[in-house]
Design a protein around this motif. Sequence first.
Motif, short mmCIF file in Angstrom:
data_model
loop_
_atom_site.label_atom_id
_atom_site.label_comp_id
_atom_site.label_asym_id
_atom_site.label_seq_id
_atom_site.Cartn_x
_atom_site.Cartn_y
_atom_site.Cartn_z
N VAL A 181 -2.19 6.77 34.85
CA VAL A 181 -3.34 5.86 35.03
C VAL A 181 -4.47 6.12 34.03
O VAL A 181 -4.99 5.18 33.43
N PRO A 182 -4.89 7.39 33.81
CA PRO A 182 -5.95 7.60 32.80
C PRO A 182 -5.57 7.07 31.42
O PRO A 182 -6.41 6.53 30.71
N VAL A 183 -4.29 7.21 31.05
CA VAL A 183 -3.83 6.73 29.75
C VAL A 183 -3.88 5.20 29.70
O VAL A 183 -4.32 4.60 28.71
N ILE A 184 -3.43 4.56 30.78
CA ILE A 184 -3.44 3.09 30.83
C ILE A 184 -4.87 2.56 30.78
O ILE A 184 -5.17 1.60 30.06
N ASN A 238 -9.97 15.68 30.57
CA ASN A 238 -10.18 15.30 29.18
C ASN A 238 -10.63 13.85 29.06
O ASN A 238 -11.50 13.52 28.25
N PHE A 239 -10.02 12.98 29.86
CA PHE A 239 -10.44 11.58 29.81
C PHE A 239 -11.77 11.36 30.54
O PHE A 239 -12.68 10.71 30.01
N SER A 240 -11.90 11.93 31.74
CA SER A 240 -13.08 11.63 32.56
C SER A 240 -14.31 12.38 32.08
O SER A 240 -15.36 11.76 31.80
N LEU A 299 -16.47 7.99 37.05
CA LEU A 299 -16.04 7.61 38.40
C LEU A 299 -14.61 8.07 38.66
O LEU A 299 -14.26 8.47 39.78
N MET A 300 -13.79 8.03 37.62
CA MET A 300 -12.42 8.53 37.75
C MET A 300 -12.41 10.01 38.10
O MET A 300 -11.59 10.47 38.89
N VAL A 359 -14.73 11.61 39.77
CA VAL A 359 -15.12 11.70 41.19
C VAL A 359 -13.92 11.38 42.07
O VAL A 359 -13.66 12.05 43.08
N SER A 360 -13.17 10.35 41.67
CA SER A 360 -11.97 9.97 42.42
C SER A 360 -10.95 11.09 42.43
O SER A 360 -10.33 11.38 43.46
N TYR A 361 -10.78 11.76 41.28
CA TYR A 361 -9.80 12.84 41.20
C TYR A 361 -10.22 14.03 42.06
O TYR A 361 -9.38 14.66 42.72
N LEU A 362 -11.50 14.35 42.05
CA LEU A 362 -11.99 15.45 42.89
C LEU A 362 -11.76 15.13 44.37
O LEU A 362 -11.36 16.00 45.16
N THR A 363 -12.02 13.89 44.75
CA THR A 363 -11.78 13.48 46.13
C THR A 363 -10.30 13.63 46.47
O THR A 363 -9.94 14.11 47.56
#
Length: 312
Positions: free
Chosen positions: A109-112, A244-246, A133-134, A136-140
């Motif tokens: 998903v991060p790549v897309i 790396n992306f977020s 925001l991604m 934050v979503s990953y930490l959740t």
Amino acid sequence: MDFIIFIISMAALIYGADFIIRESERIALHYNISHFVIGATLVAFGTSLPEMAASMMASYTGKSDMAVANVIGSVTFNITLILGIVFFIAKKMNPKRDLFSIDSAWVVVPVIVFLLMIQDGEVGRFDGFLFVLMMVSYLTFLFTHAKSELDGSIDEELTKEKFNWFKSIALLAVGFIFVIGGANFVIESGSNIARTFGVSEWIIGLLLISLGTSLPELVVSLVAIKKGNADLSVGNIIGSNVANFSMVLGGASLLHPLAVNLQNNFFDIMILVAASFTLLFIIANRLYNKAGAIFLLIILALFLQNSFNAFL
């Protein structure tokens, strides 16, 4: 001279990040914060500090190519080089966690999202906000699903040491000085090297800076193999790539919009996509062995060949 400055600066960047990670863990443990919270917030993202410092410094100084290439190169090296080595060396990997059903979305998903964002030739501030925001979503997600897997990623030796506030604050200060100073000199010396050899700042960021800033992940993975916890490396790399992306790309684009030349850098972006989907294939088929390693190392060889051809 620039090569010497580059190497010294990269070492300062990596050692500074290590100081920050270890002292942050000490402080958290002193206040009885759970190992899971430490792992999810410090260890999972701590190894991405060098990438974040380098890309944010590149963004701040208007070097978009270095900032973006550092992220693409780091994610590619994390998957192909580090996991390639892990799968090749590890005698047996049989993760209890179903990585495909639980973690596969975080591989692709991060790549897309990144591919969609760069269609206009830029990672803008709004894109950066979405990347944050991604995170934050990953930490959740980690808090909800990953407690048992992360408990073992903390340096247990820290729990045995007597806490000293003065020592921790001093080492944190040294760590931040090393990280910020190292990032600044890495970017400046990298730019000078690019001009000396007549190559683009993209290649310097893609090949030299990204490889150097991936060293913490490599060290963590090799230590995991030594301790018989090689299967943790897959989760650590997935987490680092999300960071790396977020954190890295998102934070850098919040400082300054990052231009991306799709036509000139098409091959490197496709290598990133190929590496990510190959990892997805590996975890779907549980190819945590030499076969999986060979797939990843073939992609690494193609990546290095193209980069060296542009560098030389």
